[in-house]
Design a protein around this motif. Structure first.
Motif, mmCIF file in Angstrom:
data_model
loop_
_atom_site.group_PDB
_atom_site.id
_atom_site.type_symbol
_atom_site.label_atom_id
_atom_site.label_comp_id
_atom_site.label_asym_id
_atom_site.label_seq_id
_atom_site.Cartn_x
_atom_site.Cartn_y
_atom_site.Cartn_z
ATOM 1 N N SER A 370 0.816 -1.225 0.000
ATOM 2 C CA SER A 370 0.000 0.000 0.000
ATOM 3 C C SER A 370 0.846 1.271 0.000
ATOM 4 C CB SER A 370 -0.920 0.003 1.227
ATOM 5 O OG SER A 370 -0.160 -0.014 2.426
ATOM 6 N N ASN A 373 0.749 2.821 3.494
ATOM 7 C CA ASN A 373 -0.557 3.275 4.003
ATOM 8 C C ASN A 373 -1.328 2.216 4.784
ATOM 9 O OD1 ASN A 373 -0.489 5.959 2.967
ATOM 10 N ND2 ASN A 373 -0.912 5.136 0.914
ATOM 11 N N THR A 379 -7.673 3.732 3.791
ATOM 12 C CA THR A 379 -7.092 3.074 2.614
ATOM 13 C C THR A 379 -7.689 1.687 2.433
ATOM 14 O OG1 THR A 379 -5.000 4.274 2.834
ATOM 15 C CG2 THR A 379 -4.936 2.200 1.609
ATOM 16 N N ALA A 409 -5.888 -0.174 7.580
ATOM 17 C CA ALA A 409 -6.531 -0.171 6.267
ATOM 18 C C ALA A 409 -7.398 -1.413 6.096
ATOM 19 C CB ALA A 409 -5.466 -0.115 5.173
#
Length: 549
Positions: A370, A373, A379, A409
């Protein structure tokens, strides 16, 4: 005088010649102009037709994409029964280079007669692509396994017709697409039951009705009304409709054959219905130690099995047992208590993903995937398997504690992941070894595409929160709990299989269980988590004019 006349005559001939040459030149220029106009028009028409063909091919690409997208999202758009009408699709202009074009498609189910014609006449057809030929042993690997019943009802071979139009011009394509369904990988450590509790198995509806089934509702033929799906405990089973009915379309097997078995080691209340066989391995049907005595109701004062199998009588054996399974069955079918294999492990290894160097620690890997992230709850990470140092796909990951909730996320495993994601939990750093919010951790494919292994004794918690969890959980020393969470829905579900020391189910919705995870058959028949399927073209035909109005 004669010379002067000759001169005038010569001048007249010259003038006539000039006029004739001029007229010829004019005619030639007119002819060339007309030819050039015709060539330009022909080139424009050819370019126009090529643009239409390109648009029609783009429309075909869009339809195949949309079928895969709908399958992944569990949308019924392209579900076809034998009598289903065709589906018409308007291809978005965002997919087209020319927004003045109109592209429409029609998708429908191909019949067996049409498929036979494809086999006979299409150079693109091969037995590896045909669901009816997938189990033919004469073809070398890789040969895709024959689709199971539930999948074959869903992943139909499809006819796709596409027409691109602009003004008075149209170009069409007719294609036959054959499904290339990915075969689930077997989970060899799992026993051939949907749920196995080494000690206590507790199942209760909570907040509304709960149904447990292999949605294909298949029978084994190994005994009267014996389902392919079983749920089993080596010690004690409790079934209750706490707030809503509990409907169990499976065999319920109590394999406690130890001396001094607990009293009431199989119990159910009036809101729980067992449609399959209720089996114990107590031996003598008349024994009050392990099985209910013959009769329409267990004897509360004398029996250790206080549960009924379905007593409803009708001609539909798929709904009830026809009145022939009214009491527990003393049988050796359950055998001795099921043993479990040791939990496998995975070594730490370096991986790369999208050009980034990382390793198979799941947190590190997701962070690399990611672009840093993973810690951002806003996300969404689409999972991809990593590549090891030998340039091979690696699908095994290690993690201290598997915590996937609203603090990190959300993660999605696409249905066409290729190799199953296997997560090996160490259970070192938190109270719970596994804490998953199913609304934020989604496996969009077969349950076998996500396998979670844990050898410790900390808790494994799955909170549905109105979502769908699809995966296999192997934690033979832990308490495994499947619960509603902070919110719930009648559409939420658990799709997969469970092995735990203690298994506690308290939810509403559906449990779509895999009858035998070790077979890799993928025959859970889940109506919610279908494998995202690619299609290969077996036949392709260009048609002038319109096929789709």
């Amino acid at each position: 005088m004669r010379l002067k006349g000759t001169s005038r005559k010569t001048e007249g001939y010259a003038l006539v010649s000039i006029i004739v040459i001029g007229l010829f030149a004019i005619m030639l220029l007119l002819a060339m102009g007309s030819m050039l106009v015709s060539i330009a028009q022909s080139e424009a028409v050819s370019k126009h037709k090529a643009g239409l063909l390109n648009a029609a091919e783009t429309g075909l690409e869009y339809v195949l994409y949309d079928i895969k997208r709908a399958n992944s999202a569990n949308e019924p758009t392209y579900d076809f029964g034998d009598d289903s009408p065709p589906v018409t699709v308007n291809v978005p202009t965002s997919w087209l280079d020319d927004d003045q074009m109109t592209v429409k498609a029609r998708v429908w189910k191909v019949g067996n007669e049409d498929l036979q014609k494809v086999e006979a006449f299409s150079l693109l057809w091969s037995p590896q692509l045909d669901p009816s030929q997938g189990d033919t042993s004469s073809f070398s690997e890789p040969v895709r396994s024959k689709l199971g019943l539930a999948e074959s009802e869903f992943f139909h071979t499809k006819v796709v017709e596409v027409t691109a139009s602009r003004g008075v011009f149209s170009k069409s394509i007719r294609a036959i697409a054959l499904p290339e369904s990915s075969t689930p990988n077997p989970a060899s450590n799992f026993p051939s039951v949907g749920i196995l509790a080494i000690s206590d198995l507790k199942v209760a509806s909570d907040g509304g009705p709960l149904s447990i089934s292999d949605p294909s509702n298949s029978f084994t033929g190994e005994g009267p009304y014996r389902y392919a799906l079983s749920i089993q405990s080596n010690k004690q089973i409790s079934l209750s409709g706490t707030s809503g009915t509990l409907d169990v379309k499976a065999n319920v097997i109590a394999s406690n054959n130890s001396a001094g078995a607990p009293s009431d080691f199989v119990t159910s209340d009036g809101n729980a219905t067992i449609h399959g066989r209720l089996e114990t391995n107590g031996g003598d049907p008349a024994s009050e130690n392990f099985v209910a005595q013959n009769g329409t109701q267990p004897n509360d004062a004398a029996d250790n099995v206080l549960a009924d199998a379905d007593k409803v009588q009708s001609a539909n054996l798929a709904i009830d047992r026809g009145g022939e399974n009214t009491v527990p069955i003393a049988t050796d079918a359950g055998g001795s208590p099921i043993g479990v294999d040791s939990v496998p492990s995975t070594p730490v290894q370096d991986l790369s993903i999208n050009g980034s160097k990382t390793n198979n620690d799941l947190s590190n890997f997701l962070n690399a995937l990611s672009n840093g992230n993973f810690g951002d709850p806003g996300t969404t990470i689409i999972f991809e398997n990593g590549i090891d140092s030998s340039e091979n796909v690696s699908s095994s990951y290690s993690v201290d504690s598997l915590v996937l909730n609203d603090t990190v996320a959300s993660v999605q495993i696409p249905g066409d992941i290729g190799q199953p994601v296997k997560i090996f939990v160490q259970g070192n750093n938190s109270e719970s070894a596994v804490d998953i919010d199913a609304s934020r951790f989604k496996n969009l494919g077969s349950p076998e595409n996500l396998q979670i292994y844990y050898s410790g004794s900390k808790e494994v918690n799955i909170r549905l929160n109105g979502g769908n969890f699809s995966g296999l959980i192997y934690a033979p020393n832990a308490k495994v709990s499947i619960r509603n969470g902070s919110s719930n829905s009648e559409d939420q579900s658990f799709d997969g299989a469970i092995v735990g020391n203690e298994v506690n189910i308290s939810m509403r919705g559906k449990m779509n269980l895999v009858p035998d995870p070790s077979s890799g058959s993928g025959s859970s028949g889940s109506t919610r988590a279908r494998t995202s399927t690619r299609y290969n073209l077996a036949s392709y035909q260009e048609v002038n004019g319109k096929l789709v109005e």
